[in-house]
Design a protein around this motif. Structure first.
Motif, mmCIF file in Angstrom:
data_model
loop_
_atom_site.group_PDB
_atom_site.id
_atom_site.type_symbol
_atom_site.label_atom_id
_atom_site.label_comp_id
_atom_site.label_asym_id
_atom_site.label_seq_id
_atom_site.Cartn_x
_atom_site.Cartn_y
_atom_site.Cartn_z
ATOM 1 N N CYS A 38 47.888 33.225 32.501
ATOM 2 C CA CYS A 38 48.608 32.988 31.240
ATOM 3 C C CYS A 38 48.825 31.503 31.003
ATOM 4 O O CYS A 38 48.874 30.704 31.932
ATOM 5 C CB CYS A 38 49.956 33.702 31.292
ATOM 6 S SG CYS A 38 50.902 33.571 29.757
ATOM 7 N N ASP A 40 51.477 30.170 30.134
ATOM 8 C CA ASP A 40 52.889 29.847 30.387
ATOM 9 C C ASP A 40 53.025 28.478 31.068
ATOM 10 O O ASP A 40 52.321 28.186 32.037
ATOM 11 C CB ASP A 40 53.483 30.946 31.292
ATOM 12 C CG ASP A 40 54.991 30.865 31.385
ATOM 13 O OD1 ASP A 40 55.652 31.796 30.919
ATOM 14 O OD2 ASP A 40 55.507 29.863 31.924
ATOM 15 N N GLY A 65 49.242 35.595 27.723
ATOM 16 C CA GLY A 65 49.325 36.900 28.359
ATOM 17 C C GLY A 65 48.205 37.241 29.322
ATOM 18 O O GLY A 65 48.153 38.355 29.825
ATOM 19 N N HIS A 96 51.891 37.591 34.950
ATOM 20 C CA HIS A 96 53.117 37.101 35.590
ATOM 21 C C HIS A 96 54.343 37.803 35.046
ATOM 22 O O HIS A 96 54.350 38.289 33.907
ATOM 23 C CB HIS A 96 53.246 35.582 35.439
ATOM 24 C CG HIS A 96 53.511 35.125 34.041
ATOM 25 N ND1 HIS A 96 54.759 34.780 33.592
ATOM 26 C CD2 HIS A 96 52.680 34.956 32.987
ATOM 27 C CE1 HIS A 96 54.686 34.398 32.323
ATOM 28 N NE2 HIS A 96 53.432 34.498 31.930
ATOM 29 N N CYS A 99 56.738 37.359 31.204
ATOM 30 C CA CYS A 99 55.735 36.769 30.292
ATOM 31 C C CYS A 99 56.207 36.861 28.845
ATOM 32 O O CYS A 99 56.739 37.882 28.423
ATOM 33 C CB CYS A 99 54.397 37.499 30.448
ATOM 34 S SG CYS A 99 53.064 36.775 29.459
ATOM 35 N N GLY A 100 55.963 35.797 28.105
ATOM 36 C CA GLY A 100 56.340 35.762 26.691
ATOM 37 C C GLY A 100 55.605 36.795 25.853
ATOM 38 O O GLY A 100 56.041 37.146 24.763
HETATM 39 ZN ZN LIG Z 1 52.806 34.634 30.065
#
Ligand SMILES: [Zn+2]
Length: 189
Positions: A38, A40, A65, A96, A99-100
């Motif tokens: 991801c 992130d 993602g 992870h 995750c957003g």
């Molecule tokens: Zn993420």
């Protein structure tokens, strides 16, 4: 000072001081692997260092993602090219925790788009062209399931060589701890 100015100032010194010499490597991954994870910010370094990878060890593909959203999109293309042209012999799919894209509120994203000037007319035009915007923006409900779904998308892709191991991992973005979702060696042909 605007970010780009900072970047360019830093870059001039980086070149001048030959800092790049510490980062010289080849385009072939030393560990013969490609990692999809991801975007992130907590994983910028953690996603490789927690796995023991140094600069040059692994090809890294990142998106929101760690998801393959289309079988013939750029993420799948990157994985295939890594395998067939750039020296990767194993695939690691690493989602992870926290995750957003987990439980992403798509309606909220669309509302934000509208507040920034994207009109209903534009959204309707896109829908009428056959794009499901909800589906396009959609995240996932469960990270483990998402990793498994992506592994299946790769494994069942008509262009995939099923002798290539696909490992599935979930990383904790706080401390780097890994959970194994799939050991790819157990599933190769
Ligand atoms: Zn993420």
């Amino acid at each position: 000072m605007p970010l780009l100015n900072d970047i360019l100032d830093y870059n001039a010194a980086f070149i001048d001081q030959k800092e790049y010499q510490n980062l010289i490597t080849t385009k072939t991954p030393n560990a013969k692997a490609v990692l999809l994870t991801c975007m992130d910010t907590r994983l910028t370094e953690l996603s490789t260092r927690a796995l023991g990878f140094k600069n040059g060890d692994v090809k890294v593909v990142k998106n929101a993602g760690a998801t393959i959203s289309h079988p013939y999109g750029s993420t799948m293309r990157s994985l295939l090219v890594a395998i067939y042209a750039l020296g990767a012999e194993e695939i690691i799919i690493m989602g992870h925790k926290d995750c957003g894209m987990g439980n992403l509120d798509v309606n909220s994203v669309i509302d934000t788009m509208k507040s920034r000037g994207i009109t209903d007319n534009t959204l309707n035009t896109i829908e009428h062209s056959g794009i499901d915007i909800q589906q396009f923006l959609r995240g996932f409900d469960d990270v483990t399931q998402n990793v498994q779904t992506n592994i299946q998308k790769i494994y069942n892709h008509p262009l995939f060589d099923q002798s290539v191991p696909i490992h599935g991992l979930v990383i904790d973005p706080h401390n780097g701890e890994l959970e194994v979702i799939q050991n790819g060696y157990e599933f190769t042909k």
